[in-house]
Design a protein around this motif. Sequence first.
Motif, PDB file in Angstrom:
ATOM      1  N   ASP A   1      16.027   4.305  16.460  1.00 54.61           N
ATOM      2  CA  ASP A   1      15.688   3.084  17.193  1.00 54.61           C
ATOM      3  C   ASP A   1      14.542   2.321  16.527  1.00 54.61           C
ATOM      4  O   ASP A   1      14.529   1.083  16.521  1.00 54.61           O
ATOM      5  N   GLU A   2      13.587   3.040  15.929  1.00 52.95           N
ATOM      6  CA  GLU A   2      12.494   2.376  15.212  1.00 52.95           C
ATOM      7  C   GLU A   2      13.041   1.628  13.995  1.00 52.95           C
ATOM      8  O   GLU A   2      12.677   0.472  13.738  1.00 52.95           O
TER       9      GLU A   2
ATOM     10  N   ARG B   1       3.994   6.607  -0.934  1.00 54.55           N
ATOM     11  CA  ARG B   1       4.466   7.017   0.390  1.00 54.55           C
ATOM     12  C   ARG B   1       5.831   6.430   0.713  1.00 54.55           C
ATOM     13  O   ARG B   1       6.556   6.964   1.530  1.00 54.55           O
ATOM     14  N   LYS B   2       6.177   5.316   0.101  1.00 56.38           N
ATOM     15  CA  LYS B   2       7.488   4.692   0.289  1.00 56.38           C
ATOM     16  C   LYS B   2       8.292   4.951  -0.973  1.00 56.38           C
ATOM     17  O   LYS B   2       7.973   4.434  -2.035  1.00 56.38           O
TER      18      LYS B   2
ATOM     19  N   GLU C   1      12.143   8.255   7.079  1.00 58.47           N
ATOM     20  CA  GLU C   1      10.746   8.450   6.689  1.00 58.47           C
ATOM     21  C   GLU C   1      10.473   7.989   5.259  1.00 58.47           C
ATOM     22  O   GLU C   1       9.425   7.417   4.973  1.00 58.47           O
ATOM     23  N   HIS C   2      11.409   8.223   4.340  1.00 56.18           N
ATOM     24  CA  HIS C   2      11.216   7.782   2.957  1.00 56.18           C
ATOM     25  C   HIS C   2      11.214   6.257   2.853  1.00 56.18           C
ATOM     26  O   HIS C   2      10.580   5.703   1.972  1.00 56.18           O
ATOM     27  N   ASP C   3      11.932   5.598   3.766  1.00 56.96           N
ATOM     28  CA  ASP C   3      11.925   4.139   3.801  1.00 56.96           C
ATOM     29  C   ASP C   3      10.624   3.613   4.402  1.00 56.96           C
ATOM     30  O   ASP C   3      10.031   2.681   3.888  1.00 56.96           O
ATOM     31  N   ASN C   4      10.212   4.205   5.504  1.00 58.67           N
ATOM     32  CA  ASN C   4       8.975   3.790   6.163  1.00 58.67           C
ATOM     33  C   ASN C   4       8.296   5.030   6.730  1.00 58.67           C
ATOM     34  O   ASN C   4       8.770   5.587   7.721  1.00 58.67           O
ATOM     35  N   PRO C   5       7.190   5.461   6.114  1.00 57.23           N
ATOM     36  CA  PRO C   5       6.523   6.691   6.540  1.00 57.23           C
ATOM     37  C   PRO C   5       6.069   6.696   7.996  1.00 57.23           C
ATOM     38  O   PRO C   5       5.775   7.749   8.547  1.00 57.23           O
TER      39      PRO C   5
ATOM     40  N   ASP D   1       0.829  -1.204   0.000  1.00 55.51           N
ATOM     41  CA  ASP D   1       0.000   0.000   0.000  1.00 55.51           C
ATOM     42  C   ASP D   1       0.866   1.257   0.000  1.00 55.51           C
ATOM     43  O   ASP D   1       0.590   2.208  -0.736  1.00 55.51           O
ATOM     44  N   GLN D   2       1.932   1.259   0.798  1.00 52.65           N
ATOM     45  CA  GLN D   2       2.824   2.421   0.855  1.00 52.65           C
ATOM     46  C   GLN D   2       3.467   2.681  -0.501  1.00 52.65           C
ATOM     47  O   GLN D   2       3.590   3.819  -0.927  1.00 52.65           O
ATOM     48  N   LEU D   3       3.873   1.614  -1.188  1.00 49.54           N
ATOM     49  CA  LEU D   3       4.479   1.760  -2.510  1.00 49.54           C
ATOM     50  C   LEU D   3       3.461   2.273  -3.522  1.00 49.54           C
ATOM     51  O   LEU D   3       3.731   3.216  -4.264  1.00 49.54           O
TER      52      LEU D   3
END
Length: 132
Positions: free
Chosen positions: A85-86, A19-20, A75-79, A13-15
């Motif tokens: 740490d995340e 968003r990714k 953020e660009h990797d995972n919004p 979905d992000q792709l």
Amino acid sequence: MQVLNFYSRIFADQLKRGRKTATIRLGDKSHKYRKNQAVLVTIGYQFSPREKIFEAVIDAVDVKRVRDLSPRDIEHDNPEFRRHDELTHFLEQIYGRTVTQDDIVTVVRFSQIVSQPPGYTDARLGIGGAQN
């Protein structure tokens, strides 16, 4: 054509929504991905059917230490993520090993290839704009 594959369905979905726009891979992958290279973005596991998401062009390939990643890289990797740490926790789940701030990662930024970008007009070529 080279494949840029994602294993987790959570990225589909992000792709698709744009968003990714990057992937952060553990290790130096600069030999594998190059700026301006066309890739096929897919989702699926090795030795299983994979879903074609879209074709893309690689915009940038940057090798750096985890500690040097910017919040924007993350953020660009995972919004959903902003903090180191995340990201490190997520990478540990994917790679099955401890990830430290000193580990080398490769940030691969990419853009979807589309037939005609939304809102694109080029009067010189008679492309886009209002249709009669």
